[in-house]
Scaffold this motif. Structure first.
Motif, PDB file in Angstrom:
ATOM      1  N   PHE A 112       0.828  -1.190   0.000  1.00  0.00           N
ATOM      2  CA  PHE A 112       0.000   0.000   0.000  1.00  0.00           C
ATOM      3  C   PHE A 112       0.871   1.251   0.000  1.00  0.00           C
ATOM      4  CE2 PHE A 112      -2.818  -3.049   2.271  1.00  0.00           C
ATOM      5  CZ  PHE A 112      -3.977  -2.917   1.512  1.00  0.00           C
ATOM      6  N   SER A 113       0.371   2.315  -0.630  1.00  0.00           N
ATOM      7  CA  SER A 113       1.018   3.615  -0.499  1.00  0.00           C
ATOM      8  C   SER A 113       0.763   4.148   0.905  1.00  0.00           C
ATOM      9  CB  SER A 113       0.450   4.589  -1.537  1.00  0.00           C
ATOM     10  OG  SER A 113      -0.924   4.869  -1.257  1.00  0.00           O
ATOM     11  N   PRO A 114       1.542   5.140   1.380  1.00  0.00           N
ATOM     12  CA  PRO A 114       1.363   5.642   2.746  1.00  0.00           C
ATOM     13  C   PRO A 114      -0.032   6.193   3.031  1.00  0.00           C
ATOM     14  CG  PRO A 114       3.381   6.490   1.782  1.00  0.00           C
ATOM     15  CD  PRO A 114       2.667   5.781   0.698  1.00  0.00           C
ATOM     16  N   CYS A 115      -0.675   6.771   2.012  1.00  0.00           N
ATOM     17  CA  CYS A 115      -2.024   7.325   2.210  1.00  0.00           C
ATOM     18  C   CYS A 115      -3.100   6.261   2.128  1.00  0.00           C
ATOM     19  CB  CYS A 115      -2.296   8.426   1.182  1.00  0.00           C
ATOM     20  SG  CYS A 115      -2.349   7.825  -0.529  1.00  0.00           S
ATOM     21  N   ALA A 161       0.138  -1.396  -5.058  1.00  0.00           N
ATOM     22  CA  ALA A 161       0.868  -1.872  -6.224  1.00  0.00           C
ATOM     23  C   ALA A 161       1.264  -3.321  -6.033  1.00  0.00           C
ATOM     24  CB  ALA A 161       2.111  -1.011  -6.451  1.00  0.00           C
ATOM     25  N   THR A 162       1.313  -4.060  -7.133  1.00  0.00           N
ATOM     26  CA  THR A 162       1.672  -5.470  -7.100  1.00  0.00           C
ATOM     27  C   THR A 162       2.730  -5.754  -8.166  1.00  0.00           C
ATOM     28  OG1 THR A 162      -0.125  -6.049  -8.637  1.00  0.00           O
ATOM     29  CG2 THR A 162      -0.604  -6.159  -6.283  1.00  0.00           C
ATOM     30  N   VAL A 164       3.870  -4.886 -13.472  1.00  0.00           N
ATOM     31  CA  VAL A 164       3.463  -4.261 -12.216  1.00  0.00           C
ATOM     32  C   VAL A 164       2.083  -3.653 -12.420  1.00  0.00           C
ATOM     33  CG1 VAL A 164       3.876  -2.253 -10.734  1.00  0.00           C
ATOM     34  CG2 VAL A 164       5.747  -3.811 -11.263  1.00  0.00           C
ATOM     35  N   CYS A 165       1.192  -3.900 -11.474  1.00  0.00           N
ATOM     36  CA  CYS A 165      -0.147  -3.302 -11.508  1.00  0.00           C
ATOM     37  C   CYS A 165      -0.249  -2.242 -10.419  1.00  0.00           C
ATOM     38  CB  CYS A 165      -1.230  -4.360 -11.283  1.00  0.00           C
ATOM     39  SG  CYS A 165      -1.427  -5.530 -12.645  1.00  0.00           S
ATOM     40  N   LEU A 221       6.313   5.478  -6.361  1.00  0.00           N
ATOM     41  CA  LEU A 221       6.590   4.044  -6.400  1.00  0.00           C
ATOM     42  C   LEU A 221       7.910   3.767  -7.108  1.00  0.00           C
ATOM     43  CD1 LEU A 221       5.352   1.129  -5.895  1.00  0.00           C
ATOM     44  CD2 LEU A 221       4.496   1.281  -8.253  1.00  0.00           C
ATOM     45  N   VAL A 222       8.691   2.836  -6.546  1.00  0.00           N
ATOM     46  CA  VAL A 222       9.943   2.402  -7.163  1.00  0.00           C
ATOM     47  C   VAL A 222       9.851   0.913  -7.445  1.00  0.00           C
ATOM     48  CG1 VAL A 222      12.435   2.170  -6.873  1.00  0.00           C
ATOM     49  CG2 VAL A 222      11.258   4.190  -5.970  1.00  0.00           C
ATOM     50  N   VAL A 223      10.238   0.510  -8.658  1.00  0.00           N
ATOM     51  CA  VAL A 223      10.138  -0.884  -9.106  1.00  0.00           C
ATOM     52  C   VAL A 223      11.516  -1.379  -9.529  1.00  0.00           C
ATOM     53  CG1 VAL A 223       9.108  -2.459 -10.799  1.00  0.00           C
ATOM     54  CG2 VAL A 223       7.762  -0.543  -9.882  1.00  0.00           C
TER      55      VAL A 223
END
Length: 391
Positions: free
Chosen positions: A179-182, A187-188, A195-196, A232-234
Motif C-alpha cells: 500500500f502507499s502511505p495514504c 501496487a503489485t 506491475v499493476c 513508487l519504485v520498481v
C-alpha cells in the motif's frame, strides 16, 4: 484491463554482460573499494555516526506457531499482531503479549485463503483491520480482519474473516504487494513481467480499481513506496535501472529511471532483489544477488555507499530494512544470519544468528522498536536492543 497495459520503454535493446578481462578489472576495483570501506573513518555524510542502539539481541523465538511450515513473510502491527504468510497456502495471525518478549505469545489462528504459497502480507496504513496478501496462485486478497483484530467486538473466529476483494490481473506469481502511505493506492509485482497499480476513491478503502499495468522485459522482483507520498519504485530482473511512478488525482505518470551502476553505464552484472527507502525518504537501498546493499540518492540516483558482508548469490532472495534512526541497515544472508551495518562508516557491527534455515523475510517495527526475522525453518525470531549484548 488489457487497455491499461503499457510496455515500459527500456533504454537498451541488447544488454551487454561483463566478461573476461573486464571482469578481472572490476574484481580488482571491488576489492580495493571493499578494503577502503572496511576502514574505521566515517565515509558518508548523509547520516550521523551510529550510537550503538540497534536490535542486537533475540528476545523471543516462536518455534511452533506454523508447525514447521516455511515462513515466507512476517509483519508485526503496533497493536502486537503478528501476521505471517507461509508455504502450503497458509497464513497465521497471532497476538503477542506487550511489551514484546515479556512473555509467551498466544496460540495463532490458521487461515487458508489462497491456492498457492502466500508470499507476502501487508496491513493497510489507514484502516488497521484491512490486510492484503499476495500469492503464488497469481492473486492478491484484500481481507477485513475485524473478527480477529477487534478483541472487544470480534468473534475471534477465522471463519468470520471477510474477503473484501480478489485481484486477478496477473498471470504468474505475485511476489510483492504494498500500500502507499495514504492507503489510496496499492501496487503489485509479478513474475509475469508486470506491475499493476490500483487506486481507490472509496472512503473505507473497500474497493480498488486497476489504473495501470506496465510490462517490463524481466520479472518484476520487488517494489516499494516512498514513506511520505505516492511515489513508487520498481526493480526488475536483468535491468540496471530502477523504474519510478508518481500517483495523483491527475493520474499515474512514469518518473525518472535511476541507474544502479555507479559509472552510469548500461551493463547488467547483478540483479536488484529488494528495494526500500530509508526513514527520511532521501535514500534508496537495494539488496542485490552480489553480496552487497547499494545506497542511492533517491532523487538523482547517485550512488552514495555500498554495504558489503552478506552472502547472497543468484539463487538468493535477500530482504533488508532500516533501523528507524536511519543509522543502521539489516540484511538477510544465505549463511542463515542477519548482517547489521553502521551506515556512516559502512562497517559491519553485528551478526544475528540462531535460525537453522534460510531467512526469507526481515522487517522492523518502529512502533514496537523490534526487528522481526522469518525463516524457511518455520521459526520467527524477534530482536531488540540490549545494552550489554556483545556485538
Amino acid at each position: 484491463a488489457s487497455s491499461l497495459k503499457e510496455e515500459c520503454p527500456l533504454s537498451f535493446d541488447s544488454v551487454p554482460r561483463k566478461t573476461g578481462a573486464l571482469d578481472e578489472i572490476l574484481d580488482l576495483y571491488s576489492e580495493a573499494e571493499l578494503t577502503h570501506l572496511r576502514a574505521e573513518e566515517k565515509v558518508v555524510d548523509f547520516v550521523g555516526d551510529g550510537d550503538g542502539v540497534f536490535a542486537n539481541q533475540e528476545c523471543l523465538s516462536l518455534e511452533d506457531w506454523t508447525g514447521g511450515c516455511a515462513v515466507l513473510c512476517s509483519r508485526i502491527t503496533k497493536q502486537g499482531w503478528l501476521l505471517l504468510s507461509c508455504a502450503r497456502k497458509l497464513q497465521f495471525f497471532g497476538k503477542l503479549k506487550l511489551p514484546v518478549g515479556s512473555s509467551a505469545a498466544c496460540i495463532p489462528s490458521k487461515m487458508l485463503r489462497h491456492g498457492g504459497g502466500v508470499l507476502g502480507v501487508a496491513q493497510h496504513p489507514k484502516r488497521a483491520n484491512l490486510v492484503l496478501s499476495n500469492s503464488m496462485d497469481k492473486t492478491c486478497r484484500l481481507m477485513d480482519m475485524t473478527a480477529l483484530f477487534d478483541e472487544e467486538n470480534g468473534s475471534g473466529e477465522v471463519s468470520d474473516v471477510k474477503d473484501i476483494q480478489t485481484l486477478t490481473d496477473h498471470s504468474k506469481y505475485v511476489v510483492k504487494a504494498a500500500f502507499s502511505p495514504c492507503g489510496r493506492w496499492l501496487a503489485t509485482a509479478s513474475y509475469d513481467h508486470s506491475v499493476c497499480i490500483y487506486g481507490t476513491k472509496s472512503a473505507d478503502f473497500s474497493y480498488y480499481e486497476l489504473r495501470k499495468q506496465t510490462s517490463f522485459r524481466g520479472s518484476a522482483e520487488t517494489l516499494c513506496w516512498h514513506p511520505d507520498r505516492a511515489h513508487l519504485v520498481v526493480a526488475v530482473r536483468g535491468d540496471h535501472m530502477l523504474h519510478t511512478f508518481d500517483c495523483s488525482d491527475d493520474g499515474i505518470s512514469k518518473g525518472e529511471e535511476l541507474n544502479l551502476n555507479a559509472m552510469g553505464d548500461n551493463y547488467v552484472s547483478f540483479t536488484p532483489l529488494d528495494v526500500t527507502f530509508d526513514p527520511s525518504g532521501k535514500v534508496l537501498s537495494v539488496a542485490t544477488d552480489k553480496d552487497r546493499v547499494i545506497l542511492l540518492h533517491a532523487e538523482s540516483g547517485k550512488q552514495l555507499a555500498n554495504l558489503y558482508g552478506c552472502n547472497n548469490d543468484d539463487y538468493s532472495q535477500p530482504r533488508h530494512c532500516w533501523h528507524p534512526s536511519g543509522k543502521y541497515v539489516y540484511c538477510t544472508s544465505q549463511d542463515k544470519c542477519v548482517v547489521v551495518w553502521e551506515v556512516a562508516r559502512q562497517r559491519e557491527v553485528a551478526r544475528l544468528t540462531g535460525h537453522t534455515g534460510m531467512l526469507r523475510d526481515l522487517s522492523y517495527s518502529s512502533d514496537l522498536d523490534v526487528l522481526v526475522s522469518a525463516s524457511m525453518d518455520g521459526v520467527i525470531k524477534i530482536w531488540k536492543h540490549q545494552a550489554d549484548a556483545s556485538s
